[in-house]
Design a protein around this motif. Sequence first.
Motif, PDB file in Angstrom:
ATOM      1  N   UNK A  95       5.230  -8.872  13.804  1.00 20.09           N
ATOM      2  CA  UNK A  95       4.075  -8.810  12.918  1.00 20.09           C
ATOM      3  C   UNK A  95       4.058  -9.902  11.862  1.00 20.09           C
ATOM      4  N   UNK A 150       1.211  -3.792  -1.205  1.00 18.29           N
ATOM      5  CA  UNK A 150       0.386  -4.941  -1.578  1.00 18.29           C
ATOM      6  C   UNK A 150      -1.062  -4.717  -1.152  1.00 18.29           C
ATOM      7  N   UNK A 151      -1.264  -4.381   0.128  1.00 23.04           N
ATOM      8  CA  UNK A 151      -2.630  -4.180   0.629  1.00 23.04           C
ATOM      9  C   UNK A 151      -3.037  -2.733   0.380  1.00 23.04           C
ATOM     10  N   UNK A 206      -2.161  -2.224  15.058  1.00 27.13           N
ATOM     11  CA  UNK A 206      -0.908  -2.941  15.320  1.00 27.13           C
ATOM     12  C   UNK A 206      -0.756  -4.081  14.305  1.00 27.13           C
ATOM     13  N   UNK A 207      -1.843  -4.836  14.100  1.00 26.10           N
ATOM     14  CA  UNK A 207      -1.818  -5.931  13.127  1.00 26.10           C
ATOM     15  C   UNK A 207      -1.473  -5.379  11.743  1.00 26.10           C
ATOM     16  N   UNK A 210      -4.298  -5.843  -3.246  1.00 38.55           N
ATOM     17  CA  UNK A 210      -5.435  -6.398  -2.517  1.00 38.55           C
ATOM     18  C   UNK A 210      -6.055  -5.266  -1.710  1.00 38.55           C
ATOM     19  N   UNK A 247      -7.859  -3.737   1.117  1.00 43.77           N
ATOM     20  CA  UNK A 247      -8.086  -4.165   2.495  1.00 43.77           C
ATOM     21  C   UNK A 247      -9.034  -3.211   3.208  1.00 43.77           C
ATOM     22  N   UNK A 255       8.021  -2.205  10.422  1.00 42.41           N
ATOM     23  CA  UNK A 255       6.832  -2.955  10.832  1.00 42.41           C
ATOM     24  C   UNK A 255       6.600  -2.821  12.327  1.00 42.41           C
ATOM     25  N   UNK A 289       0.061  -2.743  10.914  1.00 42.19           N
ATOM     26  CA  UNK A 289       1.393  -2.147  10.780  1.00 42.19           C
ATOM     27  C   UNK A 289       2.403  -3.146  10.238  1.00 42.19           C
ATOM     28  N   UNK A 290       2.071  -4.434  10.362  1.00 39.46           N
ATOM     29  CA  UNK A 290       3.003  -5.461   9.891  1.00 39.46           C
ATOM     30  C   UNK A 290       2.868  -5.715   8.394  1.00 39.46           C
ATOM     31  N   UNK A 291       1.832  -5.166   7.777  1.00 40.94           N
ATOM     32  CA  UNK A 291       1.556  -5.520   6.383  1.00 40.94           C
ATOM     33  C   UNK A 291       2.342  -4.667   5.397  1.00 40.94           C
ATOM     34  N   UNK A 315      -1.526 -15.194  -1.750  1.00 40.83           N
ATOM     35  CA  UNK A 315      -0.195 -14.795  -2.216  1.00 40.83           C
ATOM     36  C   UNK A 315       0.786 -15.938  -2.013  1.00 40.83           C
ATOM     37  N   UNK A 361       0.928 -12.500  11.610  1.00 38.60           N
ATOM     38  CA  UNK A 361      -0.305 -11.977  11.016  1.00 38.60           C
ATOM     39  C   UNK A 361      -0.114 -11.747   9.514  1.00 38.60           C
ATOM     40  N   UNK A 362       1.047 -11.192   9.150  1.00 41.21           N
ATOM     41  CA  UNK A 362       1.310 -10.921   7.731  1.00 41.21           C
ATOM     42  C   UNK A 362       1.266 -12.211   6.921  1.00 41.21           C
TER      43      UNK A 362
END
Lengths: 256, 200
Positions: B181, A68-69, A59-60, A42, A44, A101, A62-64, B194, B184-185
Amino acid sequence: MDLDLVSSCLCVCLAGILWRVSSVVLARHRKPRPTRRHSEHCHLAVFLGSGGHTSEALMLLSALDFDRYSPRTYVISEGDALSARKATALELSKAANPDNSTVRISSPISGYCGCLNRTCTASCLKGRLREPYTILTIPRARRVHQPIYTTPVTATRSLLACIYHVTLIPLVARTSFADVLVLNGPGTCFILCLAVLLNQILGIHSPRVVYVESFARVRSLSLSGKLLRPLVDRFVVQWPGLLEADRRGECLGWLV
Amino acid sequence: MSGPPSTPPPAESGPATESSPRKKHAFVTVGSTRFDALVQAVQTDAVLAALRTRGVSSLTVQGGEAVREFNAEQLQAATAGGARYGIDVEAWAYKPSLQEDYERADLVISHAGSGTILDVLRLRKPLVVIPNPSLLDNHQQELADALADLGHLKTCTVDTLAQTVESLDEASLVPFPQFDGSRFREMLDEEMGYPPEPPK
Protein backbone atom coordinates in the motif's frame (compact mmCIF):
# COMPACT_ATOMS: atom_id res chain seq x y z
CA MET A 1 -35.02 48.41 -27.37
CA ASP A 2 -35.71 46.90 -23.91
CA LEU A 3 -35.52 43.48 -25.41
CA ASP A 4 -32.13 44.33 -26.88
CA LEU A 5 -30.90 45.46 -23.48
CA VAL A 6 -32.13 42.26 -21.81
CA SER A 7 -30.61 40.01 -24.40
CA SER A 8 -27.26 41.81 -24.32
CA CYS A 9 -27.26 41.58 -20.52
CA LEU A 10 -27.95 37.86 -20.83
CA CYS A 11 -25.13 37.53 -23.30
CA VAL A 12 -22.71 39.23 -20.96
CA CYS A 13 -23.80 37.00 -18.06
CA LEU A 14 -23.49 33.89 -20.19
CA ALA A 15 -20.06 34.93 -21.39
CA GLY A 16 -19.03 35.54 -17.79
CA ILE A 17 -20.20 32.11 -16.70
CA LEU A 18 -18.49 30.46 -19.65
CA TRP A 19 -15.27 32.29 -18.87
CA ARG A 20 -15.47 31.20 -15.23
CA VAL A 21 -16.19 27.58 -16.15
CA SER A 22 -13.41 27.40 -18.70
CA SER A 23 -10.90 29.08 -16.41
CA VAL A 24 -11.77 26.65 -13.61
CA VAL A 25 -11.49 23.63 -15.86
CA LEU A 26 -8.21 24.82 -17.34
CA ALA A 27 -6.84 25.93 -13.98
CA ARG A 28 -7.17 22.44 -12.56
CA HIS A 29 -3.91 21.51 -14.20
CA ARG A 30 -2.12 24.32 -12.40
CA LYS A 31 -3.87 24.23 -9.05
CA PRO A 32 -1.02 24.38 -6.54
CA ARG A 33 -0.75 21.64 -3.97
CA PRO A 34 -1.47 22.62 -0.40
CA THR A 35 1.14 22.14 2.29
CA ARG A 36 0.23 20.41 5.50
CA ARG A 37 2.00 19.82 8.75
CA HIS A 38 2.79 16.26 9.74
CA SER A 39 0.09 16.15 12.41
CA GLU A 40 -2.62 17.90 10.44
CA HIS A 41 -5.85 16.06 9.66
CA CYS A 42 -7.24 15.61 6.20
CA HIS A 43 -10.91 14.88 5.59
CA LEU A 44 -11.09 12.08 3.05
CA ALA A 45 -14.07 11.12 0.94
CA VAL A 46 -14.19 8.06 -1.26
CA PHE A 47 -16.79 6.80 -3.68
CA LEU A 48 -17.48 3.06 -3.42
CA GLY A 49 -18.85 2.05 -6.79
CA SER A 50 -19.89 -1.50 -5.77
CA GLY A 51 -18.33 -4.86 -6.59
CA GLY A 52 -14.74 -4.73 -7.78
CA HIS A 53 -14.65 -0.93 -7.58
CA THR A 54 -15.48 -1.04 -3.88
CA SER A 55 -12.93 -3.78 -3.17
CA GLU A 56 -10.17 -1.86 -4.91
CA ALA A 57 -11.06 1.48 -3.32
CA LEU A 58 -11.07 -0.03 0.18
CA MET A 59 -7.83 -1.85 -0.54
CA LEU A 60 -6.23 1.50 -1.42
CA LEU A 61 -7.62 3.09 1.73
CA SER A 62 -6.38 0.26 3.92
CA ALA A 63 -2.85 1.52 3.33
CA LEU A 64 -3.57 4.97 4.74
CA ASP A 65 -2.92 6.38 8.18
CA PHE A 66 -6.49 6.74 9.49
CA ASP A 67 -5.38 9.19 12.17
CA ARG A 68 -4.17 11.50 9.44
CA TYR A 69 -7.03 10.92 6.99
CA SER A 70 -9.80 11.69 9.40
CA PRO A 71 -12.74 11.98 9.33
CA ARG A 72 -13.71 9.77 6.41
CA THR A 73 -16.82 9.88 4.26
CA TYR A 74 -17.81 6.81 2.28
CA VAL A 75 -20.13 7.66 -0.57
CA ILE A 76 -22.17 4.70 -1.78
CA SER A 77 -24.94 4.20 -4.31
CA GLU A 78 -28.51 3.68 -3.25
CA GLY A 79 -29.21 0.04 -2.45
CA ASP A 80 -25.55 -0.95 -2.21
CA ALA A 81 -25.61 -2.36 1.33
CA LEU A 82 -22.66 -4.61 0.58
CA SER A 83 -20.31 -1.66 0.03
CA ALA A 84 -21.49 -0.15 3.32
CA ARG A 85 -20.70 -3.42 5.07
CA LYS A 86 -17.28 -3.66 3.51
CA ALA A 87 -16.50 -0.07 4.51
CA THR A 88 -17.57 -0.81 8.07
CA ALA A 89 -15.45 -3.97 8.07
CA LEU A 90 -12.43 -1.92 7.05
CA GLU A 91 -13.14 0.69 9.72
CA LEU A 92 -13.47 -1.98 12.39
CA SER A 93 -10.28 -3.74 11.41
CA LYS A 94 -8.34 -0.47 11.24
CA ALA A 95 -9.69 0.52 14.65
CA ALA A 96 -8.61 -2.83 16.06
CA ASN A 97 -5.25 -2.79 14.36
CA PRO A 98 -4.31 0.68 13.12
CA ASP A 99 -0.86 -0.28 11.83
CA ASN A 100 -2.05 -3.18 9.76
CA SER A 101 -1.94 -2.06 6.18
CA THR A 102 -2.77 -5.48 4.78
CA VAL A 103 -6.24 -5.89 6.25
CA ARG A 104 -8.36 -8.32 4.38
CA ILE A 105 -11.57 -6.78 3.27
CA SER A 106 -12.69 -9.21 0.61
CA SER A 107 -15.16 -10.86 2.92
CA PRO A 108 -17.43 -8.44 4.74
CA ILE A 109 -18.40 -9.27 8.27
CA SER A 110 -22.04 -9.74 9.00
CA GLY A 111 -24.10 -8.90 12.00
CA TYR A 112 -21.99 -5.89 12.98
CA CYS A 113 -24.97 -3.71 13.60
CA GLY A 114 -27.37 -6.29 14.89
CA CYS A 115 -29.77 -6.21 12.00
CA LEU A 116 -28.21 -9.18 10.22
CA ASN A 117 -30.00 -8.64 6.96
CA ARG A 118 -29.12 -7.20 3.61
CA THR A 119 -31.31 -4.16 3.98
CA CYS A 120 -29.14 -2.73 6.72
CA THR A 121 -28.80 0.96 5.94
CA ALA A 122 -26.07 3.49 6.44
CA SER A 123 -28.00 5.28 9.16
CA CYS A 124 -28.32 2.10 11.16
CA LEU A 125 -24.58 1.66 10.82
CA LYS A 126 -23.92 5.17 12.02
CA GLY A 127 -26.10 4.76 15.06
CA ARG A 128 -24.20 1.75 16.27
CA LEU A 129 -20.67 2.87 15.70
CA ARG A 130 -19.34 6.19 16.85
CA GLU A 131 -16.30 6.01 14.64
CA PRO A 132 -14.94 9.06 12.86
CA TYR A 133 -16.61 8.17 9.60
CA THR A 134 -19.92 8.52 7.83
CA ILE A 135 -21.59 6.64 5.04
CA LEU A 136 -23.41 8.80 2.56
CA THR A 137 -25.92 7.38 0.09
CA ILE A 138 -26.61 8.95 -3.28
CA PRO A 139 -28.95 7.81 -6.10
CA ARG A 140 -27.38 5.89 -8.95
CA ALA A 141 -26.71 7.75 -12.19
CA ARG A 142 -27.67 4.66 -14.11
CA ARG A 143 -28.72 1.23 -12.98
CA VAL A 144 -27.42 -1.92 -14.62
CA HIS A 145 -29.55 -2.73 -17.69
CA GLN A 146 -31.39 0.59 -17.45
CA PRO A 147 -32.52 1.77 -20.90
CA ILE A 148 -30.30 4.52 -22.23
CA TYR A 149 -33.16 7.04 -22.85
CA THR A 150 -34.13 7.19 -19.18
CA THR A 151 -30.55 7.79 -18.09
CA PRO A 152 -30.78 11.61 -18.22
CA VAL A 153 -33.58 11.50 -15.63
CA THR A 154 -31.74 9.29 -13.14
CA ALA A 155 -28.44 11.06 -13.81
CA THR A 156 -30.05 14.42 -13.03
CA ARG A 157 -31.50 13.07 -9.81
CA SER A 158 -28.07 11.78 -8.90
CA LEU A 159 -26.44 15.11 -9.76
CA LEU A 160 -28.90 17.04 -7.60
CA ALA A 161 -28.15 14.77 -4.65
CA CYS A 162 -24.41 15.21 -5.19
CA ILE A 163 -24.77 18.98 -5.39
CA TYR A 164 -26.81 18.89 -2.19
CA HIS A 165 -24.06 17.09 -0.28
CA VAL A 166 -20.97 18.53 -1.94
CA THR A 167 -22.07 22.11 -2.58
CA LEU A 168 -25.22 23.11 -0.75
CA ILE A 169 -24.66 21.72 2.75
CA PRO A 170 -21.07 23.02 2.97
CA LEU A 171 -22.25 26.40 1.62
CA VAL A 172 -25.08 26.78 4.12
CA ALA A 173 -23.35 25.20 7.11
CA ARG A 174 -20.02 26.89 6.27
CA THR A 175 -18.18 23.61 6.40
CA SER A 176 -16.41 21.67 3.69
CA PHE A 177 -17.37 18.43 2.02
CA ALA A 178 -13.87 16.95 2.19
CA ASP A 179 -10.23 17.81 1.53
CA VAL A 180 -9.66 14.98 -0.88
CA LEU A 181 -12.01 12.82 -2.90
CA VAL A 182 -10.81 9.42 -4.15
CA LEU A 183 -12.62 7.99 -7.17
CA ASN A 184 -12.19 4.79 -9.16
CA GLY A 185 -15.41 4.46 -11.13
CA PRO A 186 -17.97 3.65 -12.36
CA GLY A 187 -20.54 6.15 -13.76
CA THR A 188 -21.89 7.80 -10.64
CA CYS A 189 -18.41 8.96 -9.63
CA PHE A 190 -18.39 11.25 -12.67
CA ILE A 191 -21.52 12.96 -11.34
CA LEU A 192 -19.79 13.44 -8.00
CA CYS A 193 -16.89 15.06 -9.81
CA LEU A 194 -19.29 17.46 -11.57
CA ALA A 195 -20.52 18.64 -8.18
CA VAL A 196 -16.91 19.28 -7.15
CA LEU A 197 -16.45 21.27 -10.33
CA LEU A 198 -19.48 23.38 -9.41
CA ASN A 199 -17.83 24.20 -6.10
CA GLN A 200 -14.82 25.48 -8.00
CA ILE A 201 -16.94 27.56 -10.32
CA LEU A 202 -18.71 29.10 -7.34
CA GLY A 203 -15.37 29.63 -5.62
CA ILE A 204 -16.18 27.61 -2.50
CA HIS A 205 -13.96 25.02 -0.84
CA SER A 206 -13.62 21.94 -3.00
CA PRO A 207 -11.74 18.70 -2.44
CA ARG A 208 -8.76 17.70 -4.53
CA VAL A 209 -9.84 14.82 -6.71
CA VAL A 210 -7.71 11.72 -7.19
CA TYR A 211 -8.77 9.12 -9.74
CA VAL A 212 -7.26 5.63 -9.70
CA GLU A 213 -8.03 3.46 -12.72
CA SER A 214 -8.88 -0.15 -11.93
CA PHE A 215 -6.25 -2.90 -11.87
CA ALA A 216 -8.48 -4.66 -14.40
CA ARG A 217 -7.80 -1.97 -17.02
CA VAL A 218 -4.73 -3.00 -18.97
CA ARG A 219 -4.97 -1.58 -22.46
CA SER A 220 -7.89 0.82 -22.50
CA LEU A 221 -9.26 3.31 -20.00
CA SER A 222 -12.73 2.78 -18.59
CA LEU A 223 -15.46 5.22 -19.59
CA SER A 224 -15.26 7.00 -16.25
CA GLY A 225 -11.48 7.15 -16.65
CA LYS A 226 -11.81 8.81 -20.05
CA LEU A 227 -14.40 11.28 -18.76
CA LEU A 228 -12.55 12.19 -15.58
CA ARG A 229 -9.03 12.38 -16.92
CA PRO A 230 -9.18 16.08 -17.89
CA LEU A 231 -11.08 17.05 -14.74
CA VAL A 232 -9.23 15.54 -11.79
CA ASP A 233 -6.14 16.77 -9.95
CA ARG A 234 -4.35 13.46 -10.07
CA PHE A 235 -4.96 10.69 -12.57
CA VAL A 236 -3.33 7.36 -11.74
CA VAL A 237 -3.30 4.09 -13.67
CA GLN A 238 -1.88 0.70 -12.76
CA TRP A 239 -0.72 -0.57 -16.16
CA PRO A 240 1.81 1.40 -18.23
CA GLY A 241 0.11 0.81 -21.59
CA LEU A 242 -2.80 3.06 -20.68
CA LEU A 243 -1.08 6.40 -20.99
CA GLU A 244 -0.03 8.11 -24.18
CA ALA A 245 3.12 10.14 -23.76
CA ASP A 246 1.54 13.54 -24.27
CA ARG A 247 -1.56 13.12 -22.14
CA ARG A 248 -1.88 13.70 -18.42
CA GLY A 249 -1.76 10.94 -15.87
CA GLU A 250 0.85 8.73 -14.31
CA CYS A 251 1.40 5.01 -13.85
CA LEU A 252 2.32 3.88 -10.36
CA GLY A 253 2.19 0.16 -11.06
CA TRP A 254 -0.08 -2.18 -9.15
CA LEU A 255 -1.67 -0.45 -6.19
CA VAL A 256 -4.11 -3.12 -5.03
CA MET B 1 -9.46 -9.93 9.45
CA SER B 2 -12.71 -11.70 8.79
CA GLY B 3 -11.42 -15.13 7.83
CA PRO B 4 -10.10 -16.95 10.87
CA PRO B 5 -6.48 -17.51 9.89
CA SER B 6 -6.25 -20.51 12.18
CA THR B 7 -8.69 -22.61 10.11
CA PRO B 8 -6.78 -25.75 9.20
CA PRO B 9 -7.30 -27.27 5.79
CA PRO B 10 -10.16 -29.77 5.93
CA ALA B 11 -9.40 -33.42 6.53
CA GLU B 12 -9.60 -34.06 2.78
CA SER B 13 -5.89 -33.50 2.42
CA GLY B 14 -5.12 -34.58 5.96
CA PRO B 15 -3.27 -37.75 6.92
CA ALA B 16 -1.28 -38.88 3.92
CA THR B 17 -2.22 -42.38 2.89
CA GLU B 18 0.76 -44.70 2.64
CA SER B 19 3.09 -43.86 -0.18
CA SER B 20 0.47 -42.27 -2.47
CA PRO B 21 0.98 -38.56 -3.21
CA ARG B 22 -1.15 -36.07 -1.31
CA LYS B 23 -4.70 -35.90 -2.57
CA LYS B 24 -5.34 -32.62 -4.28
CA HIS B 25 -8.33 -30.37 -4.30
CA ALA B 26 -9.46 -28.25 -7.22
CA PHE B 27 -11.83 -25.30 -7.03
CA VAL B 28 -13.77 -23.87 -9.94
CA THR B 29 -15.46 -20.47 -9.67
CA VAL B 30 -17.56 -18.36 -12.04
CA GLY B 31 -18.03 -15.49 -9.59
CA SER B 32 -21.26 -13.56 -9.77
CA THR B 33 -21.45 -13.64 -13.56
CA ARG B 34 -23.16 -16.26 -15.67
CA PHE B 35 -20.67 -18.63 -17.25
CA ASP B 36 -22.48 -21.89 -18.02
CA ALA B 37 -19.89 -22.94 -20.60
CA LEU B 38 -17.25 -23.21 -17.87
CA VAL B 39 -19.56 -25.16 -15.56
CA GLN B 40 -20.22 -27.59 -18.41
CA ALA B 41 -16.58 -27.80 -19.43
CA VAL B 42 -15.40 -28.99 -16.02
CA GLN B 43 -17.86 -31.87 -16.20
CA THR B 44 -16.42 -33.21 -19.45
CA ASP B 45 -14.39 -36.40 -19.50
CA ALA B 46 -11.39 -34.60 -20.93
CA VAL B 47 -11.16 -32.10 -18.07
CA LEU B 48 -11.91 -34.67 -15.36
CA ALA B 49 -9.22 -36.95 -16.79
CA ALA B 50 -6.77 -34.04 -16.86
CA LEU B 51 -7.55 -33.23 -13.23
CA ARG B 52 -7.05 -36.88 -12.33
CA THR B 53 -3.60 -36.94 -13.90
CA ARG B 54 -2.69 -34.03 -11.63
CA GLY B 55 -3.71 -36.08 -8.60
CA VAL B 56 -6.95 -34.21 -8.00
CA SER B 57 -9.36 -36.28 -5.93
CA SER B 58 -11.95 -33.68 -5.03
CA LEU B 59 -13.50 -30.84 -6.97
CA THR B 60 -15.72 -28.02 -5.80
CA VAL B 61 -17.64 -25.97 -8.35
CA GLN B 62 -19.06 -22.54 -7.54
CA GLY B 63 -21.26 -22.36 -10.59
CA GLY B 64 -23.70 -19.48 -10.00
CA GLU B 65 -27.03 -19.59 -11.78
CA ALA B 66 -26.06 -22.64 -13.85
CA VAL B 67 -25.88 -24.74 -10.69
CA ARG B 68 -28.93 -23.14 -9.14
CA GLU B 69 -30.91 -24.32 -12.16
CA PHE B 70 -29.55 -27.87 -11.93
CA ASN B 71 -32.24 -30.49 -11.44
CA ALA B 72 -31.62 -33.58 -9.37
CA GLU B 73 -30.67 -35.57 -12.46
CA GLN B 74 -28.04 -33.07 -13.60
CA LEU B 75 -26.56 -32.88 -10.13
CA GLN B 76 -26.36 -36.65 -10.00
CA ALA B 77 -24.78 -36.76 -13.45
CA ALA B 78 -22.14 -34.32 -12.26
CA THR B 79 -21.21 -36.43 -9.22
CA ALA B 80 -21.38 -39.66 -11.20
CA GLY B 81 -19.11 -38.17 -13.88
CA GLY B 82 -16.57 -37.27 -11.24
CA ALA B 83 -16.84 -40.67 -9.58
CA ARG B 84 -15.77 -42.35 -12.83
CA TYR B 85 -12.43 -40.58 -12.44
CA GLY B 86 -12.24 -41.02 -8.70
CA ILE B 87 -13.05 -37.37 -8.03
CA ASP B 88 -15.55 -36.25 -5.42
CA VAL B 89 -17.57 -33.50 -7.07
CA GLU B 90 -19.46 -30.90 -5.08
CA ALA B 91 -21.35 -28.02 -6.70
CA TRP B 92 -23.18 -25.00 -5.34
CA ALA B 93 -24.31 -21.64 -6.66
CA TYR B 94 -22.97 -18.86 -4.41
CA LYS B 95 -21.36 -18.11 -1.07
CA PRO B 96 -20.69 -14.70 0.52
CA SER B 97 -16.95 -15.33 0.64
CA LEU B 98 -14.84 -17.76 -1.33
CA GLN B 99 -11.69 -17.12 0.65
CA GLU B 100 -11.82 -20.44 2.48
CA ASP B 101 -12.33 -22.30 -0.76
CA TYR B 102 -9.30 -20.58 -2.29
CA GLU B 103 -7.26 -21.47 0.77
CA ARG B 104 -8.26 -25.10 0.63
CA ALA B 105 -7.56 -25.53 -3.09
CA ASP B 106 -4.37 -26.80 -4.72
CA LEU B 107 -5.56 -25.56 -8.10
CA VAL B 108 -8.10 -22.86 -8.95
CA ILE B 109 -9.90 -22.62 -12.28
CA SER B 110 -11.71 -19.33 -12.56
CA HIS B 111 -13.44 -16.74 -14.67
CA ALA B 112 -11.12 -13.78 -15.22
CA GLY B 113 -12.61 -11.37 -12.69
CA SER B 114 -9.91 -9.12 -11.28
CA GLY B 115 -11.00 -9.60 -7.65
CA THR B 116 -10.78 -13.37 -7.89
CA ILE B 117 -7.43 -13.17 -9.68
CA LEU B 118 -5.95 -10.95 -6.95
CA ASP B 119 -7.33 -13.08 -4.11
CA VAL B 120 -6.05 -16.35 -5.57
CA LEU B 121 -2.64 -15.09 -6.72
CA ARG B 122 -2.00 -13.50 -3.32
CA LEU B 123 -2.50 -16.96 -1.79
CA ARG B 124 0.12 -18.23 -4.25
CA LYS B 125 -2.23 -20.85 -5.67
CA PRO B 126 -1.84 -22.15 -9.23
CA LEU B 127 -4.52 -20.40 -11.27
CA VAL B 128 -6.04 -21.07 -14.67
CA VAL B 129 -8.38 -18.33 -15.87
CA ILE B 130 -10.92 -18.46 -18.65
CA PRO B 131 -12.13 -15.05 -19.81
CA ASN B 132 -15.84 -15.17 -20.43
CA PRO B 133 -16.29 -14.53 -24.17
CA SER B 134 -19.94 -13.60 -23.71
CA LEU B 135 -19.08 -10.44 -21.78
CA LEU B 136 -19.44 -7.55 -24.19
CA ASP B 137 -16.75 -5.17 -23.01
CA ASN B 138 -14.18 -7.88 -22.63
CA HIS B 139 -11.33 -6.28 -20.78
CA GLN B 140 -11.13 -9.52 -18.77
CA GLN B 141 -9.24 -10.97 -21.70
CA GLU B 142 -6.70 -8.13 -21.57
CA LEU B 143 -6.04 -8.64 -17.88
CA ALA B 144 -5.75 -12.41 -18.26
CA ASP B 145 -3.36 -12.09 -21.19
CA ALA B 146 -1.23 -9.48 -19.46
CA LEU B 147 -0.86 -11.57 -16.29
CA ALA B 148 -0.25 -14.72 -18.32
CA ASP B 149 2.50 -12.91 -20.28
CA LEU B 150 4.13 -12.08 -16.96
CA GLY B 151 3.89 -15.74 -15.98
CA HIS B 152 1.60 -15.32 -12.95
CA LEU B 153 -1.19 -17.53 -14.28
CA LYS B 154 -2.37 -19.55 -17.26
CA THR B 155 -5.21 -18.48 -19.47
CA CYS B 156 -7.19 -20.57 -21.92
CA THR B 157 -10.65 -21.13 -23.36
CA VAL B 158 -13.23 -23.71 -22.35
CA ASP B 159 -12.10 -25.79 -25.35
CA THR B 160 -8.45 -25.85 -24.33
CA LEU B 161 -9.07 -26.24 -20.58
CA ALA B 162 -8.23 -29.96 -20.49
CA GLN B 163 -4.84 -29.53 -22.21
CA THR B 164 -4.03 -26.47 -20.12
CA VAL B 165 -4.79 -28.28 -16.87
CA GLU B 166 -2.81 -31.31 -17.97
CA SER B 167 0.26 -29.42 -19.10
CA LEU B 168 0.29 -26.88 -16.25
CA ASP B 169 3.74 -26.64 -14.73
CA GLU B 170 3.26 -25.15 -11.28
CA ALA B 171 6.95 -24.51 -10.81
CA SER B 172 7.02 -22.27 -13.87
CA LEU B 173 4.44 -19.84 -12.45
CA VAL B 174 5.91 -16.55 -11.28
CA PRO B 175 4.88 -15.61 -7.71
CA PHE B 176 2.64 -12.56 -7.62
CA PRO B 177 3.84 -9.70 -5.40
CA GLN B 178 2.02 -9.22 -2.11
CA PHE B 179 -0.10 -6.13 -1.53
CA ASP B 180 2.01 -3.01 -1.05
CA GLY B 181 0.00 0.00 0.00
CA SER B 182 2.97 2.34 0.32
CA ARG B 183 2.80 3.67 -3.26
CA PHE B 184 -0.77 4.86 -2.93
CA ARG B 185 -0.09 6.22 0.57
CA GLU B 186 2.96 8.16 -0.57
CA MET B 187 1.16 9.49 -3.64
CA LEU B 188 -1.81 10.71 -1.58
CA ASP B 189 0.39 12.19 1.14
CA GLU B 190 2.31 14.05 -1.55
CA GLU B 191 -0.87 15.21 -3.28
CA MET B 192 -2.26 16.52 0.00
CA GLY B 193 0.94 18.36 0.86
CA TYR B 194 2.32 16.25 3.69
CA PRO B 195 6.08 16.19 4.13
CA PRO B 196 7.61 12.88 3.04
CA GLU B 197 8.01 10.22 5.71
CA PRO B 198 11.53 10.05 7.08
CA PRO B 199 13.26 6.89 5.86
CA LYS B 200 13.21 4.18 8.51
